[in-house]
Design a protein around this motif. Structure first.
Motif, PDB file in Angstrom:
ATOM      1  N   ILE A 421      69.959  51.499   5.434  1.00 12.19           N
ATOM      2  CA  ILE A 421      70.368  50.386   6.293  1.00 12.19           C
ATOM      3  C   ILE A 421      69.682  49.102   5.843  1.00 12.19           C
ATOM      4  N   LEU A 422      68.385  49.176   5.571  1.00  8.10           N
ATOM      5  CA  LEU A 422      67.653  48.000   5.132  1.00  8.10           C
ATOM      6  C   LEU A 422      68.189  47.483   3.801  1.00  8.10           C
ATOM      7  N   GLN A 703      60.082  48.219   8.980  1.00  3.38           N
ATOM      8  CA  GLN A 703      58.940  47.647   8.281  1.00  3.38           C
ATOM      9  C   GLN A 703      58.413  48.546   7.169  1.00  3.38           C
ATOM     10  N   LYS A 704      58.420  49.840   7.377  1.00  2.55           N
ATOM     11  CA  LYS A 704      57.829  50.741   6.398  1.00  2.55           C
ATOM     12  C   LYS A 704      58.602  50.774   5.085  1.00  2.55           C
ATOM     13  N   ASN A 709      61.675  47.417  -0.838  1.00  2.00           N
ATOM     14  CA  ASN A 709      63.044  47.006  -1.068  1.00  2.00           C
ATOM     15  C   ASN A 709      63.186  45.496  -1.211  1.00  2.00           C
ATOM     16  N   LYS A 710      62.317  44.728  -0.567  1.00  2.00           N
ATOM     17  CA  LYS A 710      62.373  43.283  -0.752  1.00  2.00           C
ATOM     18  C   LYS A 710      62.055  42.924  -2.197  1.00  2.00           C
ATOM     19  N   MET A 711      61.052  43.569  -2.772  1.00  5.55           N
ATOM     20  CA  MET A 711      60.682  43.275  -4.155  1.00  5.55           C
ATOM     21  C   MET A 711      61.806  43.682  -5.111  1.00  5.55           C
ATOM     22  N   LEU A 712      62.486  44.797  -4.799  1.00  5.86           N
ATOM     23  CA  LEU A 712      63.586  45.232  -5.661  1.00  5.86           C
ATOM     24  C   LEU A 712      64.732  44.235  -5.654  1.00  5.86           C
ATOM     25  N   LYS A 713      64.928  43.580  -4.534  1.00  4.90           N
ATOM     26  CA  LYS A 713      66.144  42.799  -4.386  1.00  4.90           C
ATOM     27  C   LYS A 713      65.940  41.294  -4.464  1.00  4.90           C
ATOM     28  N   LEU A 714      64.893  40.760  -3.898  1.00  8.28           N
ATOM     29  CA  LEU A 714      64.755  39.321  -3.775  1.00  8.28           C
ATOM     30  C   LEU A 714      63.521  38.759  -4.467  1.00  8.28           C
ATOM     31  N   GLY A 715      62.842  39.568  -5.269  1.00  4.29           N
ATOM     32  CA  GLY A 715      61.652  39.081  -5.949  1.00  4.29           C
ATOM     33  C   GLY A 715      60.614  38.649  -4.949  1.00  4.29           C
TER      34      GLY A 715
END
Length: 717
Positions: A421-422, A703-704, A709-715
């Motif tokens: 979902i995230l 949050q966990k 996933n943020k680093m994978l997608k948005l640097g």
């Protein structure tokens, strides 16, 4: 004339009025017209065949020859019938005749999008020329005559053929044989109950007019009948105290009774029907066949077209949004009832779309692909010619899918799908521009050509809440769960600029009301995040304008927006009718509500507004709407596959399912598993639990999974 003689004549006319015979009918005992006459105490004498008739009927009697074997077999008309009828001065009504004197023998044809149109004053003031009626599943014989009383034609309009008939082909449907007392119907008009002909008051007038023409002395005090598919309650009937609980149960049961859940014993039909051409429309699965458990997915819903026997065909596509929304409704139903069947269905449907379906697999799971995290529209690959959607990404469909899965996961108390979902939330965010707007539709070839960064940095606007608003709601919830400012800032920016140009610059899709209805959810959740006077004022403005069209019954009347800003507008000609998506109305003021695009989302939005603000303004409107939805839910023993559904259109003035059927595919009588059925049942379940959607899905922990996933997608953004 002498006064005494005149008085005598008048007295005799009262003592010896014109003689009325029973209407003769050649038909089977279950014919709709025959049954209606019997139930309304209209004198009628039934015959099995014409041989009985010619020996029995008296001079001056009326006879109706009805099409028992419609549509496969026509009625054969013999010359001696007409000769005997003329000798006995009989008035005849014959329907679906294969042959008539002086007419070339005709072959059976089947109507498409044509509708019935009144073309004479035969039916009186209550059914004047250019009035539209539906003869569903119409099979007809193409006789060519002058001055018919009713025709089939492709016409635009809600109640009336607004552009007339001059520039469209007309097919006679009812006419009088020249120099005779014989009425001819080129189809089976007596199929009006079985075939669900509409609107019902028009068909009462049609049949009363025909019967009284056949026998001018016939007094008809009532011609009441009930459609085999009708609203659960009348407009003013007292409702049971637990009506919402009953409505929820019926709505959930419909998913099983309709055989929308694919079973292994007939899954082979999916590839056959889903890939057969541009439109995946085919017969429904019989109700005596097994219903699936969700592990093989879910069909889209019923097509708007109604067959001659009152049944409807099904759209044989597995769509991400529909799966997720029904999974959410099943999960919420389980939370209300504790029924483990609902729990199993919710789990299987969600697990299918999240882990096993083509809609979530392939490039969407490749971290190096720009479509990573997204969900496809449906699961039929593009190598099937003329099919569209496998590599298509609508932000709105992804958003409603996210919300449905969140509801299912919260109900099942599982975190199994949280990371996926995230990833979907972030996949949509990284294809959303700096102003918070996303292209209404993205195609995978374009994503591969430009890369996701192009869309993330591109300045774009789309003042179309139908396509944009539910992603903003998802971003607000994602900010609430992760604290990631980009979710909040882009959602707030888009909402603010959209409200600043309301209403003049909004692009409406099928109508302006659906755009207002869609804005309620993000505005309600924005108040949850930042409860400011401005945010409350935005919410009140949109809700107030939407509810200005709420009828005393609770219905929300449809309305189209300003000219030049609509994507799908009412037909501008007869030729335009049925060629594209379209509103249910022809013009503002038509008394119909839309349960596919407006009412269902208004129900959710009002519920969230009421719970988030505590304002009785929203609560009272929600209460009225809830009772209305319970009243108009489909009741049918004749068609158990439809019982418990909600159709797209409801005419709250006539209190029946009626509207312009101009929309190609999703017209007046369609029902969508997700959009309509899913959200109405979800809100009914939330009301049973006295909670909001926001509160119900708050248990999911994003949050966990967020940092990875943020680093994978948005640097580092």
């Amino acid at each position: 004339m002498k006064p005494l003689l005149l008085i005598l004549i008048v007295l005799l006319s009262f003592c010896f009025p014109g003689k009325t015979f029973p209407l003769g009918m050649v038909c089977q005992p279950d014919n709709d017209l025959y049954q209606t006459c019997v139930s309304n105490s209209i004198p009628v004498q039934r015959f099995d065949n014409m041989l009985q008739v010619m020996k029995t009927l008296e001079n001056g009697q009326a006879l109706l020859v009805l099409a028992d074997e419609y549509p496969q077999k026509t009625v054969t008309v013999k010359d001696e019938w007409l000769k005997t009828a003329e000798q006995k001065q009989l008035r005849l009504y014959i329907e679906y005749p294969e042959n008539l004197p002086s007419f070339k023998q005709a072959s059976i044809m089947e109507a498409g999008i044509e509708r019935g149109v009144i073309t004479s004053d035969f039916f009186g003031d209550s059914l004047q020329p250019m009035r539209i009626v539906m003869v569903h599943g119409c099979h007809y014989l193409p006789f060519q005559v002058e001055n018919p009383m009713m025709v089939l034609a492709r016409v635009a309009g809600f109640d009336r053929a607004v552009y007339g008939l001059e520039e469209t082909e007309t097919i006679p449907l009812l006419f009088k044989l020249e120099d005779s007392d014989v009425l001819v119907a080129t189809s089976k008009l007596s199929n009006f109950i079985t075939g669900r002909y509409a609107p019902s008051e028009a068909w009462r007038t049609i049949w009363i007019s025909i019967l009284q023409w056949l026998d001018p002395n016939l007094k008809i005090t009532s011609f009441d009948f009930q459609s085999g598919v009708r609203p659960e309650f009348t407009k003013k009937e007292p409702l049971p105290e637990d009506v919402e609980k009953q409505s929820l149960e019926m709505g959930i049961d419909w998913v099983y009774n309709s055989r929308m859940l694919i079973d292994s014993s007939w899954v082979y039909l999916y590839d056959k029907y889903a890939c057969q051409g541009k439109e995946p429309v085919a017969p429904a699965i019989s109700t005596d066949m097994p219903c699936g458990d969700g592990s093989l997915g879910l069909l889209e819903g019923f097509q708007s077209t109604i067959n001659y026997d009152g049944s409807q065909k099904v759209r044989w596509w597995r769509r991400f949004d529909c799966h997720a929304e029904i999974a959410g409704s099943m999960g919420l139903a389980y939370s209300v009832s504790g029924n483990t069947k609902h729990r199993q269905t919710a789990f299987q449907l969600t697990d299918y779309i999240m882990t096993r379906s083509l809609m979530s697999g392939g490039n969407r799971t490749d971290v190096n692909h720009p479509a990573f995290g997204l969900f496809g529209w449906h699961d039929v690959p593009n190598y099937y010619k003329d099919l569209d959607g496998y590599e298509v990404y609508y932000g709105d469909d992804n958003a409603r899918g996210i919300l449905g899965v969140l509801a299912a996961a919260a109900a099942l108390e599982t975190d199994k799908w949280d990371e996926r979902i995230l990833q979907c939330l972030l996949g949509n965010l990284r294809t959303t521009g700096p102003g918070g707007f996303r292209h209404n539709r993205l195609n995978e070839p374009d994503l591969e050509k430009h890369g996701w960064q192009y869309y993330f940095e591109q300045e774009t606007t789309s003042y179309a809440p139908h396509y944009q608003a539910y992603l903003w709601a998802c971003y607000l919830w994602a900010y609430h769960k992760t604290g990631y400012d980009l979710f909040l800032n882009r959602a707030k920016s888009a909402i603010k600029s959209t409200m600043e140009v309301y209403p003049g610059e909004w692009t409406w899709t099928n109508g302006m009301q659906q755009e207002r209805a869609r804005m309620l959810l993000p505005l309600s959740w924005l108040v949850r995040i930042e409860d400011t006077p401005e945010h409350r004022a935005w919410l009140k403005k949109i809700a107030g304008d939407l509810l200005a069209c709420q009828h005393e019954t609770g219905a929300i009347r449809e309305a189209i927006g300003e000219a030049g800003h609509g994507k799908y507008f009412p037909p501008v000609s007869n030729a335009h009718y049925g060629t594209t998506e379209a509103p249910l109305i022809q013009e503002n003021g038509d008394m119909v509500c839309d349960l596919l695009y407006t009412t269902n989302f208004a129900f959710l939005g009002l519920h969230e507004a009421a719970s988030g603000t505590g304002d009785d303004f929203y609560k009272q409107a929600e209460e009225r709407l809830a009772k209305f939805l319970c009243r108009i839910q489909v009741h049918s023993t004749a068609h158990p596959e439809l019982h418990g559904a909600w159709f797209r259109a409801f005419d709250f003035n006539r209190w029946e399912y009626w509207a312009s059927n101009a929309d190609a595919g999703w017209g007046a009588w369609c029902t969508e598993t997700g959009w309509t059925q899913g959200w109405i049942t979800m809100v009914l379940a939330l009301r049973q639990m006295d909670t909001s959607f926001w509160e119900f899905i708050d248990s999911q922990d994003m949050q966990k999974h967020f940092q990875k996933n943020k680093m994978l997608k948005l640097g580092n953004r």
